[in-house]
Every structure is written in structure tokens, then in C-alpha cells.
Scaffold this active site. Structure first.
Site, PDB file in Angstrom:
ATOM      1  N   ASP A 117       0.831  -1.220   0.000  1.00 13.04           N
ATOM      2  CA  ASP A 117       0.000   0.000   0.000  1.00 13.04           C
ATOM      3  C   ASP A 117       0.858   1.260   0.000  1.00 13.04           C
ATOM      4  O   ASP A 117       1.987   1.260   0.501  1.00 13.04           O
ATOM      5  CB  ASP A 117      -0.919  -0.029   1.242  1.00 13.04           C
ATOM      6  CG  ASP A 117      -2.087   0.930   1.094  1.00 13.04           C
ATOM      7  OD1 ASP A 117      -2.355   1.405  -0.037  1.00 13.04           O
ATOM      8  OD2 ASP A 117      -2.744   1.217   2.120  1.00 13.04           O
ATOM      9  N   HIS A 148       2.641   3.484  -8.904  1.00 14.68           N
ATOM     10  CA  HIS A 148       2.409   2.069  -9.245  1.00 14.68           C
ATOM     11  C   HIS A 148       3.600   1.502 -10.029  1.00 14.68           C
ATOM     12  O   HIS A 148       4.021   0.373  -9.810  1.00 14.68           O
ATOM     13  CB  HIS A 148       1.126   1.915 -10.059  1.00 14.68           C
ATOM     14  CG  HIS A 148      -0.110   2.311  -9.310  1.00 14.68           C
ATOM     15  ND1 HIS A 148      -0.335   1.927  -8.008  1.00 14.68           N
ATOM     16  CD2 HIS A 148      -1.182   3.076  -9.661  1.00 14.68           C
ATOM     17  CE1 HIS A 148      -1.500   2.427  -7.600  1.00 14.68           C
ATOM     18  NE2 HIS A 148      -2.030   3.131  -8.580  1.00 14.68           N
ATOM     19  N   LEU A 172      10.782 -20.637  -4.448  1.00 14.89           N
ATOM     20  CA  LEU A 172       9.790 -19.744  -3.836  1.00 14.89           C
ATOM     21  C   LEU A 172       8.476 -19.753  -4.620  1.00 14.89           C
ATOM     22  O   LEU A 172       8.485 -19.682  -5.851  1.00 14.89           O
ATOM     23  CB  LEU A 172      10.348 -18.308  -3.825  1.00 14.89           C
ATOM     24  CG  LEU A 172       9.368 -17.205  -3.379  1.00 14.89           C
ATOM     25  CD1 LEU A 172       9.212 -17.197  -1.867  1.00 14.89           C
ATOM     26  CD2 LEU A 172       9.841 -15.832  -3.863  1.00 14.89           C
TER      27      LEU A 172
HETATM   28  C1  IPE Z   1      -5.507  -2.625  -0.299  1.00 17.13           C
HETATM   29  O1  IPE Z   1      -5.127  -1.309  -0.463  1.00 17.13           O
HETATM   30  C2  IPE Z   1      -5.508  -3.354  -1.606  1.00 17.13           C
HETATM   31  C3  IPE Z   1      -4.203  -3.618  -2.190  1.00 17.13           C
HETATM   32  C4  IPE Z   1      -3.058  -3.352  -1.637  1.00 17.13           C
HETATM   33  C5  IPE Z   1      -4.222  -4.255  -3.479  1.00 17.13           C
HETATM   34  P1  IPE Z   1      -6.210  -0.148  -0.665  1.00 17.13           P
HETATM   35  O2  IPE Z   1      -5.443   1.106  -0.817  1.00 17.13           O
HETATM   36  O3  IPE Z   1      -7.129  -0.526  -1.772  1.00 17.13           O
HETATM   37  O4  IPE Z   1      -7.015  -0.200   0.699  1.00 17.13           O
HETATM   38  P2  IPE Z   1      -7.865   0.921   1.431  1.00 17.13           P
HETATM   39  O5  IPE Z   1      -8.820   1.482   0.432  1.00 17.13           O
HETATM   40  O6  IPE Z   1      -6.907   1.967   1.914  1.00 17.13           O
HETATM   41  O7  IPE Z   1      -8.520   0.218   2.558  1.00 17.13           O
HETATM   42  C1  IPE Z   2      -1.357   0.290  -3.433  1.00 17.34           C
HETATM   43  O1  IPE Z   2      -1.195   1.665  -3.458  1.00 17.34           O
HETATM   44  C2  IPE Z   2      -1.690  -0.301  -4.785  1.00 17.34           C
HETATM   45  C3  IPE Z   2      -3.082  -0.733  -4.907  1.00 17.34           C
HETATM   46  C4  IPE Z   2      -3.985  -0.693  -3.984  1.00 17.34           C
HETATM   47  C5  IPE Z   2      -3.500  -1.260  -6.198  1.00 17.34           C
HETATM   48  P1  IPE Z   2      -2.425   2.660  -3.497  1.00 17.34           P
HETATM   49  O2  IPE Z   2      -2.808   2.891  -4.922  1.00 17.34           O
HETATM   50  O3  IPE Z   2      -3.529   2.186  -2.630  1.00 17.34           O
HETATM   51  O4  IPE Z   2      -1.773   3.987  -2.908  1.00 17.34           O
HETATM   52  P2  IPE Z   2      -2.395   4.933  -1.807  1.00 17.34           P
HETATM   53  O5  IPE Z   2      -2.810   4.070  -0.655  1.00 17.34           O
HETATM   54  O6  IPE Z   2      -3.550   5.621  -2.456  1.00 17.34           O
HETATM   55  O7  IPE Z   2      -1.290   5.852  -1.447  1.00 17.34           O
HETATM   56 MG    MG Z   3      -4.003   2.432  -0.706  1.00 14.45          MG
END
Ligand code: IPE
Ligand code: IPE
Ligand code: MG
Length: 255
Positions: A34, A51, A145
Site C-alpha cells: 500500500d 504504481h 519460492l
Molecule cells: C488494499 O489497499 C488493496 C491492495 C493493496 C491491493 P487499498 O489502498 O485498496 O485499501 P484501502 O482502500 O486503503 O482500505
Molecule cells: C497500493 O497503493 C496499490 C493498490 C492498492 C492497487 P495505493 O494505490 O492504494 O496507494 P495509496 O494508498 O492511495 O497511497
Molecule cells: Mg491504498
């Protein structure tokens, strides 16, 4: 001023030597990757740049897990709720596995990594699904792995699908309600064949599960870091493992 102190503290924290024992490595590490968007925003860049850089962290985490002797690494790459994001971002996220595997698959094969995917893959765009299917097929006989991508994955959806399938089997007379056990449910989830995660990591300072592996993490150890996912490297994994090794897992009993 406060910000500078915090940065200094976190840098100091990173410089501490991390010692881990080779005898108690978590077999299965699961990561909620995240903070890509916030990482990019902090640098004044569009979310997708986060990303893109997150993809590099996937590679670092995979190599680090492999080096440490982790047997299973599950990475939460896209949730069933992530479809609610703007279409451009979703499209970008769906192209990332294609790009990642085009660049990295040969090296993964060389390192004897077996790629797996869990989640509702039928609903993925065909280019994403095909790239994943190819990676799974080409690494099927690898014995190193296991790199398991949670893609279009949701813990509740998985449990819902499992319950529907069990209900159908009961209706068809091939299963009786008394035969439903934890083991049977394990075998009917998309994580079938994998042990439960020993260690769950979430980056970016958020402390929630966001619908990740709700059934399987019943007794996992949790480790959180403020680092955004694109910053994640071997030191973070080692810190998480070191903390894991300091924990006493009691499973409700007494040690
Ligand atoms: C969780 O992250 C999903 C992934 C890492 C793929 P999100 O960014 O989607 O989660 P929330 O919305 O903060 O709970
Ligand atoms: C994690 O990073 C990737 C996915 C959930 C796909 P985020 O896109 O959720 O990034 P933040 O949490 O908005 O910073
Ligand atoms: Mg996120």
C-alpha cells in the site's frame, strides 16, 4: 521541524543492524502493498508513477524473500474493491502484471520461482489474464519460492464463492453438512495448497486488512511500517522477520 525529526528518526531506525535467525524464518509471508499513490503525490507526480515504482519493489521483495528462505510470498496486487478507482488508474494497474512479467519472467524462471495467482481471474482483462496464465504455466514445475499474486482478490468474495460451492454440493447430494470442516474449507478457497500466512506485512502506515485473506490470517503475526510500498526493500523485510522472531505464537494456548 517536527517533520525533520521524524525523518531523522526513521532513517536512524533503518540504519540499525537487523539480525535474524535462519532457523525461524516465516514460511509464508503475505504483503498488503500500500501507499503507491501517496508516494507519488509526495513527489508531485501522478499516482501511476507510484504504481510503476511499486513494480520495482515487487521485484526487490521477491528476491529478498527468496534469499531469506521464505517458501511462500503472497502479494496483494488488486482488490475486488479497487475497480471503483478511476478507469485510467484501473487500466494502468491491469497492464502492470503484463509489463512486470515481460521484464521479469525469465529471471523468475532462472531463480526457480513458481508463480501463482489467487482471486477472480476470469473477470480480468484478457491481456492481464493471459500474462498471468502464461507465467503460471511456464513456472508450474519450479520448486523454489512460490510467488502468489492476489489479483482481483477479496476475502469476502472468496468465502462467498466457497459457501456457494459447498451449498451446491450439498444440494447435489455429494456432500453432507457434517463433512464441512476447516480443512475442507481451506481446500476450497483460492489459497488452496498454501499454508496460512505466518507473517502479514502492510506498508504505508495503514492498519487495516482491506478485505485481505480474512479466513487465512486467523493466527498470522502482523507487522506494519510507515514506508510506502515503492520504498520497500530487503531491510524492511528483515525488520519484519526480526520482529516476527521476537513474538511468541500461542494459538490460544499457554507457552
Ligand atoms: C488494499 O489497499 C488493496 C491492495 C493493496 C491491493 P487499498 O489502498 O485498496 O485499501 P484501502 O482502500 O486503503 O482500505
Ligand atoms: C497500493 O497503493 C496499490 C493498490 C492498492 C492497487 P495505493 O494505490 O492504494 O496507494 P495509496 O494508498 O492511495 O497511497
Ligand atoms: Mg491504498
Amino acid at each position: 521541524m517536527i517533520k525533520r525529526i521524524q525523518e531523522w528518526l526513521s532513517r536512524k531506525d533503518r540504519q540499525e543492524p537487523v539480525e535474524i535467525s535462519p532457523d525461524n524464518i516465516p514460511r509464508h509471508v503475505a504483503i498488503i502493498m500500500d501507499g503507491n499513490g501517496r508516494w507519488a503525490k509526495r513527489r508531485g507526480m501522478p499516482r501511476v508513477v507510484g504504481h510503476q515504482n511499486g513494480m520495482k519493489a515487487v521485484k526487490r521483495a521477491t528476491i529478498a524473500a527468496n534469499d531469506l528462505g521464505v517458501e511462500f510470498l503472497t502479494l496483494y496486487a488488486f482488490s475486488t474493491e479497487n475497480w471503483t478507482r478511476p478507469k485510467d488508474e484501473v487500466d494502468f494497474l491491469m497492464r502492470l502484471p503484463v509489463e512486470f512479467l515481460a521484464i521479469e519472467l525469465d529471471e523468475l524462471i532462472e531463480k526457480n520461482v513458481q508463480v501463482r495467482v489467487m482471486g477472480n481471474t476470469e473477470a480480468l482483462p484478457s491481456h492481464t489474464r493471459k500474462a498471468m496464465e502464461e507465467a503460471v504455466a511456464r513456472t508450474l514445475s519450479n520448486t523454489g519460492l512460490i510467488l502468489n499474486f492476489a489479483l482481483n482478490y477479496g476475502g469476502r468474495k472468496e468465502i462467498e464463492d466457497c459457501m456457494r460451492a459447498l451449498g451446491k454440493d450439498i444440494q447435489a447430494g455429494i456432500l453432507s453438512p457434517e463433512e464441512i470442516t476447516s480443512e475442507l474449507i481451506d481446500n476450497r478457497l483460492s489459497s488452496s495448497g498454501l499454508p496460512d500466512p505466518d507473517l502479514l506485512i502492510r506498508t504505508s502506515g495503514e492498519m487495516r486488512l482491506s478485505n485481505f485473506m480474512l479466513w487465512q490470517i486467523a493466527y498470522s503475526e502482523f507487522w506494519f511500517t510507515d514506508a510506502y510500498w515503492p520504498e520497500f526493500d530487503k531491510t524492511h523485510l528483515m525488520q519484519a522477520v526480526a520482529e516476527y522472531q521476537r513474538r511468541t505464537r500461542r494459538y490460544g494456548g499457554l507457552k
